[in-house]
Enzyme design. Structure first.
Site, PDB file in Angstrom:
ATOM      1  CE1 TYR A   1      39.537  45.009  82.647  1.00 36.99           C
ATOM      2  CE2 TYR A   1      39.046  46.737  81.058  1.00 36.99           C
ATOM      3  CZ  TYR A   1      38.812  45.468  81.564  1.00 36.99           C
ATOM      4  OH  TYR A   1      37.853  44.675  80.975  1.00 36.99           O
ATOM      5  CD  GLU A   2      44.707  48.110  89.719  1.00 33.08           C
ATOM      6  OE1 GLU A   2      43.921  48.464  90.615  1.00 33.08           O
ATOM      7  OE2 GLU A   2      45.588  47.241  89.884  1.00 33.08           O
TER       8      GLU A   2
END
Lengths: 303, 266, 303, 266
Positions: free
Chosen positions: B57-58
């Site tokens: 997840y960024e």
């Protein structure tokens, strides 16, 4: 040990966020967004600010809607669970603010360059995209070793970086845990740093775990005790995300009139952080509180 | 199907789309998970056929266990609970940029026949009609993963000949374009819409209709596509979600926030 | 959850450190130097290795002295408290190994570029220095935005990065605390990663604190239980630095003959990690143990 | 003095050098602390006249409290104990590169009249006589701090007209050189040796003798310098360590490892 940096939000914001300054906010992304500090910026009706952040969720939309902003340097501005940020849309479509379009990686690269004290840094992203069209701080370049085509990104050093931490001592040493986003880069790159925190704790709590310190305290300018200061975004270790508030905000920001009413109730009429909590009400605070706990296994820093 | 009532198992268009998205993930793959519907798609794959998939997840989270409770954003606290790693965005973006991400998922407002995606401006920037939220990490996922999957509502105004603005590069103007502009790898492999599943011609890189969702006709898809859409050699029918998949979906989205209504809302 | 990566040193080194490979070691600097793993590399008499590390203290000197190395990419090679590394001196002066001269910042920059997946990264250091003369991976360049002169540093991606961690689960998720040096960059940039650890613990211990995880476990190739595996360097939470060993090594490495004797006693004749501990003796282990303890304040990852 | 016996307080050459080094640190300054003697110099300053100084160590440690016990390296565990911050080398190097470090300390084997320092090769690289350990962080501190202080043994073979190899840039060939090669700031401010203290001419950037250690003659210093050494307008006498300073030094170096013998050993 230096002098205490404890102050309150009105003082921290009025002294460190002058009109026209470039402010980094929401650098952890969806968590620990410094809403309390952002709302103080609105109450003081700062003007001509540049907002810097990866995805701001609704905080940028609120500060823009209050007319404090002239420029945004971000990868995404809106309401994460519902989409559009209506104030942002109105302000950009009417030409009231300009946008420097980033991706998460170009913004991360810009802040990393800022943190490292270098004027630019290369990345392989955005090649062939139109981000180049709306971001003058991107340039194509060629790697001096490999000849590979790259995107050069100009460094960003915010005038002030504002973060919300879980706990902080009065000297600016703060513990932050959870997803880090670009918090660490934004703090190191910032010319000054404001830390709002759920708890103010003794230095011995913080320096029992120096690896958890988000940025060296000697670089922090002001420390403010702000419980629930990230609401409605989640604060790991303290409270969950208040999804309802984001849905309510979508409806409250659809029109300018509705937004004015929202702004009066949730920002301008809230003078101190306690008032905000009572506005939320006990039930809602309870509902957002952690139900499951998971405590970190200790480590030993002895000798 | 559209009103979610038919037997054997009633499901919504969004549930069909999320299921189709999940099926694009192979077991053991490293997946960069985007906002909104993809959050659910990864949880579904992870809980069914891809237990060894790793989710990135960024915002700086890497997970190899599904979240223990429903989440609406990647930053919801259950997504941090017993994560494999919580770190800087720079670290996860570095993994992406190294080419270590097998698949990623993005959504968008406007898509063209070569898979270029626009989530920034409708109309020319100088006299824009609509300002959209922007790239987020989408440009990065489209530029740097080994492949990416696009999830969109299928409407004529969204499926255009040429996007107004390339937020997330697809195949640009066609074959060879990505190499020419310097993109190191990748490109869109699949587009999952409210009407069907589209893939890209191996040589021309033009988008082709590969599968129709149950109850959808080819004519309907063409009506909702602004360019003369071609079909793949074999036009398939999208298999509907099975009971296990629907059970998992409803466990992770009990209120039906993402899947209760058409994906267009998001 | 993937399969267990637990193995032993002979297996990990023979399968992941082929002759001629580029190995990063000692990336935390003075602490947590993976001596046990380095000694296994020596026992297997690997050939033609490239060693990568900032300041290696005496480990590089030992591996070089054993004839395993053809090239060193480092900022400093020697014995931190006494100065010269005699095997390093002999090998370089006689032309047996080549050196790519780095500074801490050029090496940090190279590994950061490697970690970020970009072919180079700029820095402002080393301009006007002779590092350029003995490091072909440095080039002067001009910033495309500011025109400022900079040093471009080519990315480094080790074939294998070997670290010593305080604790690790069988899937490669390791907790490391203390000074981080370039451990995190070297792990993320490494094509494979070997973790040796003081303790092998349950996944629940590690994932109770995901921010403490040094590198995502899915990128780790092998996990080895190696108590005292960093001796004589210090391991925070476990033991202090054994200064005496570094002084003894200075004398033992002054001549090749003396070094052969040292190598036989401390490396070749030590088949398993327990033998190394008994060689040190109970008194010495006790002397190096922590006398003061300081445990980290817990944090909550609940929801 | 040389044998450490004279009243009022016996001290060794190394103790005098460390004391002189500590006195270069002003209260509240951010100091990048190098290996060996500087470790002690910072602890001395921090414990006496500069209680608000902040110490930065290249391996990723920042301290605003003195270590609670003696250390021989910056990685000794007492140097981690209640540190202000333990982090990546990249972070502390970033602070240095941003220009946030006021002063740093480095040592060396060979130094020239313009303050260029060599810790890499004696003799031409192609036919070197001696390979030295290398830069470590010294090149970075010399390139990027606002000023740096050099600590060296004063011998003719070390104080040369021109170093064989510039590991850590001083003023190069003189005035304007740092700007010309692109260094953003800084340069050596002070050189502390076994015989005296030297500083640099504000315009020519040539090293000048500024102070003689007690009992050392100008002739002695010139004998040990390979170029015709000039003196500053006022040639001072280095004030010896006072009792408080010696007490602190001996607390942090009880075995006299650093200060028990001449600094040449290190």
């Amino acid at each position: 040990m230096s002098a205490s940096k404890l102050t309150d939000l009105p003082e921290a914001v009025s002294s460190l966020v002058p009109d026209g300054s470039a402010v980094a906010l929401g650098t952890a992304q969806e968590t620990l967004i410094p809403f309390a500090a952002g709302h103080e910026i609105i109450r003081q009706r700062k003007r001509g600010l540049t907002l810097i952040g990866p995805i701001s969720d609704i905080l940028f939309d609120q500060i823009i809607g209050a007319g404090c902003v002239s420029r945004v340097r971000a990868a995404w501005v809106g309401n994460v669970i519902t989409g559009s940020g209506y104030n942002f849309r109105r302000a950009v479509e009417s030409g009231h603010i300009t946008v420097e379009d980033h991706s998460i990686l170009t913004l991360t690269t810009a802040l990393t360059a800022g943190k490292m004290g270098i004027p630019f840094m290369p990345t392989g992203t955005a090649l062939g995209s139109d981000l180049y069209q709306t971001n003058p701080d991107l340039k194509t370049m060629v790697c001096p070793f490999t000849g590979r085509k790259l995107t050069a990104v100009r460094a960003i050093q915010p005038d002030v970086t504002i973060i919300h931490a879980q706990r902080c001592d009065e000297y600016g040493n703060a513990h932050v845990w959870g997803n880090m986003g670009v918090i660490r880069e934004a703090c190191l790159a910032g010319r000054s740093v404001i830390v709002t925190a759920e708890e103010i704790v003794a230095p011995e709590v913080i320096n029992s775990d120096p690896n958890r310190v988000v940025t060296p305290g000697f670089r922090v300018t002001a420390v403010v005790h702000a419980p629930w200061g990230a609401h409605p975004s989640p604060a790991p270790g303290h409270y969950n995300r208040d999804h309802r508030a984001f849905l309510e905000y979508r409806d409250a920001s659809r029109t300018e009139e509705a937004f004015r009413r929202w702004l009066k109730k949730w920002v301008d009429d809230v003078r101190i952080i306690d008032e905000y909590q009572s506005l939320l009400g006990e039930d809602r605070l309870r509902e957002l509180a952690l139900k499951q706990h998971l405590f970190s296994a200790p480590v030993d820093y002895g000798y | 199907m559209k009103n979610g009532q038919e037997p054997p198992f009633a499901y919504t268009p969004a549930e069909l789309m999320v299921t189709a998205a999940a099926r694009e993930i192979a077991d053991g793959e490293v997946v960069f998970v985007g906002m909104r519907l993809p959050l659910l798609g990864f949880l579904l794959a992870k809980s069914t056929h891809a237990p060894n998939a790793v989710g990135i997840y960024e915002l700086g989270i890497i997970r190899d266990l599904p979240a223990p409770a429903p989440i609406l954003t990647m930053g919801d606290l259950p997504n941090l609970f017993r994560a494999q790693c919580c770190t800087d965005s720079a670290d996860v973006m570095g993994l992406l940029q190294q080419g270590l991400v097998d698949a990623s998922f993005i959504g968008g407002a406007q898509l063209d026949r070569f898979g270029n995606l626009n989530t920034s401006y409708i109309g020319p920037v100088s006299e824009m009609q609509t300002r959209l939220p922007g790239s987020g990490g989408a440009c990065d996922l489209a530029s740097l993963s080994r492949r990416h999957i696009i999830i969109m509502a299928h409407q004529k105004r969204r499926f255009v000949e040429r996007v107004d603005y390339i937020t997330s590069p697809g195949y640009g103007t066609g074959a060879g374009w990505r190499q020419a502009v310097g993109l190191p790898r990748g490109g869109p492999s699949t587009v999952i819409t409210t009407l069907g599943i589209l893939r890209f011609h191996p040589s021309t890189r033009e988008m082709l209709l590969a599968s129709l969702h149950p109850g959808v006709t080819l004519a309907e898809v063409r009506e909702n596509t602004a360019w003369p859409l071609q079909t793949a050699d074999r036009l398939e029918s999208t298999p509907p979600p099975i009971r296990d998949e629907l059970e998992v979906l409803r466990r992770f989205d009990p209120g039906g926030f993402w899947t209760g209504r058409s994906a267009e809302r998001h």
